[in-house]
Scaffold this motif. Structure first.
Motif, mmCIF file in Angstrom:
data_model
loop_
_atom_site.group_PDB
_atom_site.id
_atom_site.type_symbol
_atom_site.label_atom_id
_atom_site.label_comp_id
_atom_site.label_asym_id
_atom_site.label_seq_id
_atom_site.Cartn_x
_atom_site.Cartn_y
_atom_site.Cartn_z
ATOM 1 N N ASP A 25 18.116 -15.077 -58.497
ATOM 2 C CA ASP A 25 19.209 -14.966 -57.682
ATOM 3 C C ASP A 25 19.010 -13.622 -57.015
ATOM 4 O OD1 ASP A 25 21.960 -14.790 -56.540
ATOM 5 O OD2 ASP A 25 22.424 -15.920 -58.274
ATOM 6 N N ASP A 26 19.660 -13.700 -55.843
ATOM 7 C CA ASP A 26 19.441 -12.222 -54.878
ATOM 8 C C ASP A 26 20.801 -11.451 -55.049
ATOM 9 O OD1 ASP A 26 21.030 -14.399 -53.499
ATOM 10 O OD2 ASP A 26 19.712 -13.986 -51.779
ATOM 11 N N ARG A 27 21.594 -11.644 -55.801
ATOM 12 C CA ARG A 27 23.079 -10.752 -55.838
ATOM 13 C C ARG A 27 22.639 -9.359 -56.085
ATOM 14 N NH1 ARG A 27 26.833 -14.915 -58.980
ATOM 15 N NH2 ARG A 27 26.190 -16.922 -58.281
ATOM 16 N N ASP A 28 23.860 -8.629 -55.967
ATOM 17 C CA ASP A 28 23.339 -7.295 -56.285
ATOM 18 C C ASP A 28 23.340 -7.017 -57.647
ATOM 19 O OD1 ASP A 28 26.549 -6.185 -57.381
ATOM 20 O OD2 ASP A 28 26.434 -8.094 -56.493
ATOM 21 N N GLU A 29 22.499 -5.912 -58.164
ATOM 22 C CA GLU A 29 22.218 -5.627 -59.516
ATOM 23 C C GLU A 29 23.387 -5.758 -60.714
ATOM 24 O OE1 GLU A 29 20.672 -1.832 -61.717
ATOM 25 O OE2 GLU A 29 19.370 -2.295 -59.863
ATOM 26 N N LYS A 30 24.725 -5.314 -60.147
ATOM 27 C CA LYS A 30 25.698 -5.410 -61.091
ATOM 28 C C LYS A 30 25.934 -6.960 -61.474
ATOM 29 C CE LYS A 30 30.454 -3.939 -61.683
ATOM 30 N NZ LYS A 30 31.775 -3.447 -61.195
ATOM 31 N N SER A 31 26.053 -7.605 -60.434
ATOM 32 C CA SER A 31 26.391 -8.982 -60.679
ATOM 33 C C SER A 31 25.427 -9.745 -61.399
ATOM 34 C CB SER A 31 26.332 -9.699 -59.455
ATOM 35 O OG SER A 31 27.609 -9.292 -58.379
ATOM 36 N N LEU A 32 23.973 -9.388 -61.227
ATOM 37 C CA LEU A 32 23.129 -9.921 -62.185
ATOM 38 C C LEU A 32 23.240 -9.562 -63.683
ATOM 39 C CD1 LEU A 32 20.074 -9.624 -59.711
ATOM 40 C CD2 LEU A 32 20.912 -11.744 -60.607
ATOM 41 N N TYR A 33 23.624 -8.394 -63.828
ATOM 42 C CA TYR A 33 23.763 -7.736 -65.322
ATOM 43 C C TYR A 33 24.945 -8.614 -65.951
ATOM 44 C CZ TYR A 33 20.282 -3.955 -65.209
ATOM 45 O OH TYR A 33 19.160 -3.447 -65.588
ATOM 46 N N LEU A 34 26.022 -8.687 -65.254
ATOM 47 C CA LEU A 34 27.088 -9.549 -65.752
ATOM 48 C C LEU A 34 27.087 -11.102 -65.987
ATOM 49 C CD1 LEU A 34 30.020 -8.011 -63.535
ATOM 50 C CD2 LEU A 34 29.396 -7.348 -65.988
ATOM 51 N N MET A 35 25.910 -11.429 -65.049
ATOM 52 C CA MET A 35 25.603 -12.916 -65.111
ATOM 53 C C MET A 35 24.863 -12.976 -66.461
ATOM 54 S SD MET A 35 23.408 -15.363 -62.724
ATOM 55 C CE MET A 35 24.563 -14.587 -61.152
ATOM 56 N N ALA A 36 23.967 -12.270 -66.660
ATOM 57 C CA ALA A 36 22.967 -11.961 -67.940
ATOM 58 C C ALA A 36 23.954 -12.344 -69.092
ATOM 59 C CB ALA A 36 22.144 -11.046 -67.715
ATOM 60 N N MET A 37 24.844 -11.274 -69.106
ATOM 61 C CA MET A 37 25.608 -11.287 -70.339
ATOM 62 C C MET A 37 26.460 -12.377 -70.528
ATOM 63 S SD MET A 37 26.841 -9.333 -72.850
ATOM 64 C CE MET A 37 26.188 -7.650 -72.384
ATOM 65 N N GLY A 38 26.862 -13.182 -69.588
ATOM 66 C CA GLY A 38 27.636 -14.304 -69.547
ATOM 67 C C GLY A 38 26.701 -15.496 -70.197
ATOM 68 N N VAL A 39 25.417 -15.486 -69.558
ATOM 69 C CA VAL A 39 24.449 -16.270 -70.109
ATOM 70 C C VAL A 39 23.947 -16.205 -71.539
ATOM 71 C CG1 VAL A 39 22.105 -17.333 -70.100
ATOM 72 C CG2 VAL A 39 23.397 -16.990 -67.814
ATOM 73 N N ALA A 40 24.095 -14.999 -72.013
ATOM 74 C CA ALA A 40 23.756 -14.615 -73.637
ATOM 75 C C ALA A 40 24.893 -15.151 -74.346
ATOM 76 C CB ALA A 40 23.791 -13.138 -73.640
ATOM 77 N N TYR A 41 26.226 -15.072 -73.696
ATOM 78 C CA TYR A 41 27.202 -15.546 -74.951
ATOM 79 C C TYR A 41 27.252 -16.903 -74.625
ATOM 80 C CZ TYR A 41 29.811 -11.368 -75.947
ATOM 81 O OH TYR A 41 30.348 -10.251 -76.364
ATOM 82 N N ASP A 42 26.686 -17.753 -73.629
ATOM 83 C CA ASP A 42 26.599 -19.205 -73.570
ATOM 84 C C ASP A 42 25.810 -19.763 -74.608
ATOM 85 O OD1 ASP A 42 28.723 -19.280 -71.696
ATOM 86 O OD2 ASP A 42 27.384 -19.568 -70.060
ATOM 87 N N LEU A 43 24.512 -18.990 -74.705
ATOM 88 C CA LEU A 43 23.451 -19.315 -75.721
ATOM 89 C C LEU A 43 23.620 -18.976 -76.998
ATOM 90 C CD1 LEU A 43 20.360 -17.912 -73.531
ATOM 91 C CD2 LEU A 43 21.091 -20.208 -73.865
ATOM 92 N N LYS A 44 24.738 -18.477 -77.399
ATOM 93 C CA LYS A 44 24.937 -17.943 -78.727
ATOM 94 C C LYS A 44 25.261 -19.067 -79.516
ATOM 95 C CE LYS A 44 28.849 -15.875 -79.857
ATOM 96 N NZ LYS A 44 29.351 -16.553 -81.025
ATOM 97 N N GLU A 45 24.755 -19.209 -80.811
ATOM 98 C CA GLU A 45 25.011 -20.629 -81.571
ATOM 99 C C GLU A 45 26.370 -20.093 -82.423
ATOM 100 O OE1 GLU A 45 23.341 -23.319 -81.524
ATOM 101 O OE2 GLU A 45 21.932 -22.738 -80.265
ATOM 102 N N LYS A 46 26.927 -20.975 -83.020
ATOM 103 C CA LYS A 46 27.929 -20.867 -83.969
ATOM 104 C C LYS A 46 27.930 -19.741 -85.028
ATOM 105 C CE LYS A 46 31.670 -23.498 -86.320
ATOM 106 N NZ LYS A 46 32.115 -24.589 -87.140
ATOM 107 N N ASN A 47 26.873 -19.734 -85.672
ATOM 108 C CA ASN A 47 26.720 -18.877 -86.702
ATOM 109 C C ASN A 47 25.966 -17.551 -86.402
ATOM 110 O OD1 ASN A 47 24.218 -20.184 -86.173
ATOM 111 N ND2 ASN A 47 23.670 -20.095 -88.343
#
Length: 58
Positions: A25-47
């Motif tokens: 993506d070519d968004r600003d750095e802050k947006s990319l860090y926030l996006m990475a955190m969101g993806v990390a939460y989406d990848l988290k398994e139940k346990n």
């Protein structure tokens, strides 16, 4: 491209898990860090518990 690693702990057996996150993506750095955190939460398994999201490279 920005590369991050998400670090998790399996709460059943204390196993440490690392998953890569690649953002094209070519968004600003802050947006990319926030996006990475969101993806990390989406990848988290139940346990699992999300520990950290680590920047690796761009």
């Amino acid at each position: 491209m920005y590369l991050f690693e998400a670090h998790y702990t399996n709460m059943d057996n204390d196993e440490q898990i690392t998953r890569p996150i690649k953002l094209l993506d070519d968004r600003d750095e802050k947006s990319l860090y926030l996006m990475a955190m969101g993806v990390a939460y989406d990848l988290k398994e139940k346990n699992e518990c999300l520990g950290t999201v680590e920047f690796i490279a761009c």
